[in-house]
Design a protein around this motif. Sequence first.
Motif, PDB file in Angstrom:
ATOM      1  N   VAL A 133       0.841  -1.205   0.000  1.00  0.00           N
ATOM      2  CA  VAL A 133       0.000   0.000   0.000  1.00  0.00           C
ATOM      3  C   VAL A 133       0.872   1.250   0.000  1.00  0.00           C
ATOM      4  CG1 VAL A 133      -1.759   1.308   1.256  1.00  0.00           C
ATOM      5  CG2 VAL A 133      -1.885  -1.201   1.161  1.00  0.00           C
ATOM      6  N   GLU A 134       1.936   1.227   0.801  1.00  0.00           N
ATOM      7  CA  GLU A 134       2.850   2.380   0.836  1.00  0.00           C
ATOM      8  C   GLU A 134       3.375   2.715  -0.556  1.00  0.00           C
ATOM      9  OE1 GLU A 134       7.409   2.821   2.020  1.00  0.00           O
ATOM     10  OE2 GLU A 134       6.137   2.460   3.770  1.00  0.00           O
ATOM     11  N   ASN A 135       3.766   1.690  -1.295  1.00  0.00           N
ATOM     12  CA  ASN A 135       4.316   1.905  -2.623  1.00  0.00           C
ATOM     13  C   ASN A 135       3.282   2.517  -3.567  1.00  0.00           C
ATOM     14  OD1 ASN A 135       6.559   1.469  -4.552  1.00  0.00           O
ATOM     15  ND2 ASN A 135       5.116   0.070  -5.524  1.00  0.00           N
ATOM     16  N   LEU A 136       2.034   2.061  -3.454  1.00  0.00           N
ATOM     17  CA  LEU A 136       0.988   2.547  -4.350  1.00  0.00           C
ATOM     18  C   LEU A 136       0.566   3.983  -4.046  1.00  0.00           C
ATOM     19  CD1 LEU A 136      -1.232  -0.660  -4.567  1.00  0.00           C
ATOM     20  CD2 LEU A 136       0.278   0.273  -6.331  1.00  0.00           C
ATOM     21  N   VAL A 137       0.784   4.441  -2.812  1.00  0.00           N
ATOM     22  CA  VAL A 137       0.421   5.830  -2.498  1.00  0.00           C
ATOM     23  C   VAL A 137       1.608   6.778  -2.643  1.00  0.00           C
ATOM     24  CG1 VAL A 137      -1.382   5.066  -0.908  1.00  0.00           C
ATOM     25  CG2 VAL A 137       0.867   5.682   0.005  1.00  0.00           C
ATOM     26  N   ASP A 138       2.754   6.267  -3.083  1.00  0.00           N
ATOM     27  CA  ASP A 138       3.971   7.068  -3.201  1.00  0.00           C
ATOM     28  C   ASP A 138       4.217   7.440  -4.661  1.00  0.00           C
ATOM     29  OD1 ASP A 138       6.478   8.219  -3.075  1.00  0.00           O
ATOM     30  OD2 ASP A 138       7.536   6.295  -2.941  1.00  0.00           O
ATOM     31  N   PRO A 139       3.859   8.661  -5.090  1.00  0.00           N
ATOM     32  CA  PRO A 139       4.039   9.031  -6.494  1.00  0.00           C
ATOM     33  C   PRO A 139       5.488   9.304  -6.881  1.00  0.00           C
ATOM     34  CG  PRO A 139       3.224  10.918  -5.251  1.00  0.00           C
ATOM     35  CD  PRO A 139       3.241   9.744  -4.308  1.00  0.00           C
ATOM     36  N   SER A 140       6.352   9.553  -5.916  1.00  0.00           N
ATOM     37  CA  SER A 140       7.710  10.001  -6.245  1.00  0.00           C
ATOM     38  C   SER A 140       8.605   8.880  -6.770  1.00  0.00           C
ATOM     39  CB  SER A 140       8.364  10.656  -5.018  1.00  0.00           C
ATOM     40  OG  SER A 140       8.481   9.730  -3.961  1.00  0.00           O
ATOM     41  N   HIS A 141       8.224   7.611  -6.545  1.00  0.00           N
ATOM     42  CA  HIS A 141       9.103   6.511  -6.963  1.00  0.00           C
ATOM     43  C   HIS A 141       8.958   6.163  -8.443  1.00  0.00           C
ATOM     44  CE1 HIS A 141       5.532   3.921  -6.930  1.00  0.00           C
ATOM     45  NE2 HIS A 141       6.269   2.983  -7.503  1.00  0.00           N
ATOM     46  N   ILE A 142       7.884   6.624  -9.086  1.00  0.00           N
ATOM     47  CA  ILE A 142       7.536   6.127 -10.422  1.00  0.00           C
ATOM     48  C   ILE A 142       8.630   6.387 -11.447  1.00  0.00           C
ATOM     49  CG2 ILE A 142       5.922   6.406 -12.350  1.00  0.00           C
ATOM     50  CD1 ILE A 142       3.734   6.912 -10.235  1.00  0.00           C
ATOM     51  N   ASN A 143       9.153   7.601 -11.487  1.00  0.00           N
ATOM     52  CA  ASN A 143      10.145   7.933 -12.510  1.00  0.00           C
ATOM     53  C   ASN A 143      11.510   7.297 -12.256  1.00  0.00           C
ATOM     54  OD1 ASN A 143       8.646   9.616 -14.326  1.00  0.00           O
ATOM     55  ND2 ASN A 143       8.609  11.172 -12.718  1.00  0.00           N
ATOM     56  N   PHE A 144      11.699   6.711 -11.095  1.00  0.00           N
ATOM     57  CA  PHE A 144      12.967   6.050 -10.782  1.00  0.00           C
ATOM     58  C   PHE A 144      12.834   4.529 -10.883  1.00  0.00           C
ATOM     59  CE2 PHE A 144      13.052  10.191  -8.726  1.00  0.00           C
ATOM     60  CZ  PHE A 144      14.281  10.672  -9.146  1.00  0.00           C
ATOM     61  N   ALA A 145      11.896   3.957 -10.137  1.00  0.00           N
ATOM     62  CA  ALA A 145      11.739   2.496 -10.144  1.00  0.00           C
ATOM     63  C   ALA A 145      11.218   1.994 -11.482  1.00  0.00           C
ATOM     64  CB  ALA A 145      10.790   2.069  -9.022  1.00  0.00           C
ATOM     65  N   HIS A 146      10.474   2.845 -12.216  1.00  0.00           N
ATOM     66  CA  HIS A 146       9.859   2.409 -13.470  1.00  0.00           C
ATOM     67  C   HIS A 146      10.411   3.166 -14.675  1.00  0.00           C
ATOM     68  CE1 HIS A 146       7.221   0.164 -10.909  1.00  0.00           C
ATOM     69  NE2 HIS A 146       6.781   1.255 -10.317  1.00  0.00           N
ATOM     70  N   HIS A 147      11.659   3.565 -14.577  1.00  0.00           N
ATOM     71  CA  HIS A 147      12.315   4.261 -15.692  1.00  0.00           C
ATOM     72  C   HIS A 147      12.275   3.401 -16.949  1.00  0.00           C
ATOM     73  CE1 HIS A 147      15.218   6.681 -17.906  1.00  0.00           C
ATOM     74  NE2 HIS A 147      15.931   5.589 -18.122  1.00  0.00           N
ATOM     75  N   GLY A 148      11.815   3.988 -18.040  1.00  0.00           N
ATOM     76  CA  GLY A 148      11.755   3.272 -19.302  1.00  0.00           C
ATOM     77  C   GLY A 148      10.537   2.398 -19.480  1.00  0.00           C
ATOM     78  N   VAL A 149       9.674   2.331 -18.446  1.00  0.00           N
ATOM     79  CA  VAL A 149       8.455   1.530 -18.542  1.00  0.00           C
ATOM     80  C   VAL A 149       7.229   2.452 -18.503  1.00  0.00           C
ATOM     81  CG1 VAL A 149       7.116  -0.372 -17.534  1.00  0.00           C
ATOM     82  CG2 VAL A 149       9.617  -0.429 -17.474  1.00  0.00           C
ATOM     83  N   ILE A 150       6.980   3.069 -17.349  1.00  0.00           N
ATOM     84  CA  ILE A 150       5.905   4.064 -17.263  1.00  0.00           C
ATOM     85  C   ILE A 150       6.428   5.403 -16.746  1.00  0.00           C
ATOM     86  CG2 ILE A 150       4.033   2.403 -16.991  1.00  0.00           C
ATOM     87  CD1 ILE A 150       4.118   2.957 -13.968  1.00  0.00           C
ATOM     88  N   GLY A 151       7.726   5.534 -16.629  1.00  0.00           N
ATOM     89  CA  GLY A 151       8.325   6.774 -16.136  1.00  0.00           C
ATOM     90  C   GLY A 151       9.670   7.025 -16.787  1.00  0.00           C
ATOM     91  N   ARG A 152      10.188   8.226 -16.552  1.00  0.00           N
ATOM     92  CA  ARG A 152      11.523   8.597 -17.035  1.00  0.00           C
ATOM     93  C   ARG A 152      12.188   9.419 -15.939  1.00  0.00           C
ATOM     94  NH1 ARG A 152      13.248   5.928 -21.332  1.00  0.00           N
ATOM     95  NH2 ARG A 152      14.758   7.609 -21.680  1.00  0.00           N
ATOM     96  N   ARG A 153      13.470   9.128 -15.668  1.00  0.00           N
ATOM     97  CA  ARG A 153      14.160   9.842 -14.594  1.00  0.00           C
ATOM     98  C   ARG A 153      14.201  11.344 -14.847  1.00  0.00           C
ATOM     99  NH1 ARG A 153      17.813   5.234 -15.182  1.00  0.00           N
ATOM    100  NH2 ARG A 153      17.356   3.741 -13.505  1.00  0.00           N
ATOM    101  N   GLU A 154      14.328  11.719 -16.113  1.00  0.00           N
ATOM    102  CA  GLU A 154      14.424  13.145 -16.412  1.00  0.00           C
ATOM    103  C   GLU A 154      13.103  13.880 -16.171  1.00  0.00           C
ATOM    104  OE1 GLU A 154      14.068  10.877 -20.410  1.00  0.00           O
ATOM    105  OE2 GLU A 154      15.109  10.665 -18.477  1.00  0.00           O
ATOM    106  N   ARG A 155      12.005  13.150 -15.974  1.00  0.00           N
ATOM    107  CA  ARG A 155      10.719  13.786 -15.686  1.00  0.00           C
ATOM    108  C   ARG A 155      10.517  14.041 -14.197  1.00  0.00           C
ATOM    109  NH1 ARG A 155       6.923   9.662 -19.119  1.00  0.00           N
ATOM    110  NH2 ARG A 155       7.786  10.074 -21.212  1.00  0.00           N
ATOM    111  N   ALA A 156      11.422  13.555 -13.383  1.00  0.00           N
ATOM    112  CA  ALA A 156      11.273  13.733 -11.933  1.00  0.00           C
ATOM    113  C   ALA A 156      11.300  15.212 -11.573  1.00  0.00           C
ATOM    114  CB  ALA A 156      12.383  12.992 -11.204  1.00  0.00           C
ATOM    115  N   GLY A 157      10.546  15.580 -10.586  1.00  0.00           N
ATOM    116  CA  GLY A 157      10.490  16.974 -10.157  1.00  0.00           C
ATOM    117  C   GLY A 157       9.582  17.103  -8.950  1.00  0.00           C
ATOM    118  N   PRO A 158       9.323  18.333  -8.508  1.00  0.00           N
ATOM    119  CA  PRO A 158       8.445  18.554  -7.356  1.00  0.00           C
ATOM    120  C   PRO A 158       7.065  17.941  -7.577  1.00  0.00           C
ATOM    121  CG  PRO A 158       9.608  20.563  -7.961  1.00  0.00           C
ATOM    122  CD  PRO A 158       9.857  19.591  -9.068  1.00  0.00           C
ATOM    123  N   LEU A 159       6.464  17.440  -6.515  1.00  0.00           N
ATOM    124  CA  LEU A 159       5.129  16.839  -6.578  1.00  0.00           C
ATOM    125  C   LEU A 159       4.241  17.504  -5.532  1.00  0.00           C
ATOM    126  CD1 LEU A 159       6.169  13.092  -6.870  1.00  0.00           C
ATOM    127  CD2 LEU A 159       4.978  14.394  -8.631  1.00  0.00           C
TER     128      LEU A 159
END
Length: 281
Positions: free
Chosen positions: A37-63
Amino acid sequence: GVEVGALPEMPDVFEEKSSVCCVGTSRDLPYGFELLVENLVDPSHINFAHHGVIGRRERAGPLPTRLEKYGRGGFEGEFELVKAGLVVRLTVVAPGVLGQEFRAMEGRAVSEGVPSQVSVCVPVRPGVSRVFFVAMWPAGSKLVPLIRRVPRWVVHVGNNRVFDGDNAFLHAQERILEEKGSWKTGFALTKDADRFVAAWRRWLDEFAGGGWAASTNAAPLRDSNDGFSKITAAGDGAWRAPTIDRLNQHTLRCAACSAVKARLEVFVRVAKRLAMVVAVG
């Protein structure tokens, strides 16, 4: 307690004339319910853990994040994916049902490829959980005819790539957190994007005895022998076997994927026999 809002409405997925097009999947995961549940409510991990799948590291920024309701029934709020031009409405109906709905930020357009989502999280045993995930598009979306033509197993291949991105990190994180003794000392939740993670951990402490594993006095994960071995430094690929095991975590439990597996096995057997006939002849 505070009543949280309604989840995105899920129709009967077997109803062909439904007003919503649904695509769903499930996966057993090598980390516990609390961390799922913690992982699913955490938007900040997407561009790192899912780089190249549903996110991109270069898109990371303030949330920018707003927690609007919190109580025994769960919590809800919104966060902004500024670079994507999206506002995401997050609803957590405690203990383990989550909904996400997307809308465009003012002055921005939203692609029809962005569905509403509902996740149902289930504890299996300490250190192991199961998730049921459903993505939903309005029937009027131009993507629906295409989505309905895609074989279910093809969709599940994509879904499993997303789960794979989390598994190794969270399997190890859970054991590190156990050694730290408490999320309050093991985590540094100092950013705005951490607001929902902190709300979930606080909810577990206030209303759930610290979490499912804690309330059942489970044995330490480091002593478990349930097929999900502790991550070691035995080699670069040592973490793969216990964490990225799609066969046992999904395929054998999925009617669509297990059927494709059976057909492929028949094809391989026939191909080998034909190869032998050609070689002998």
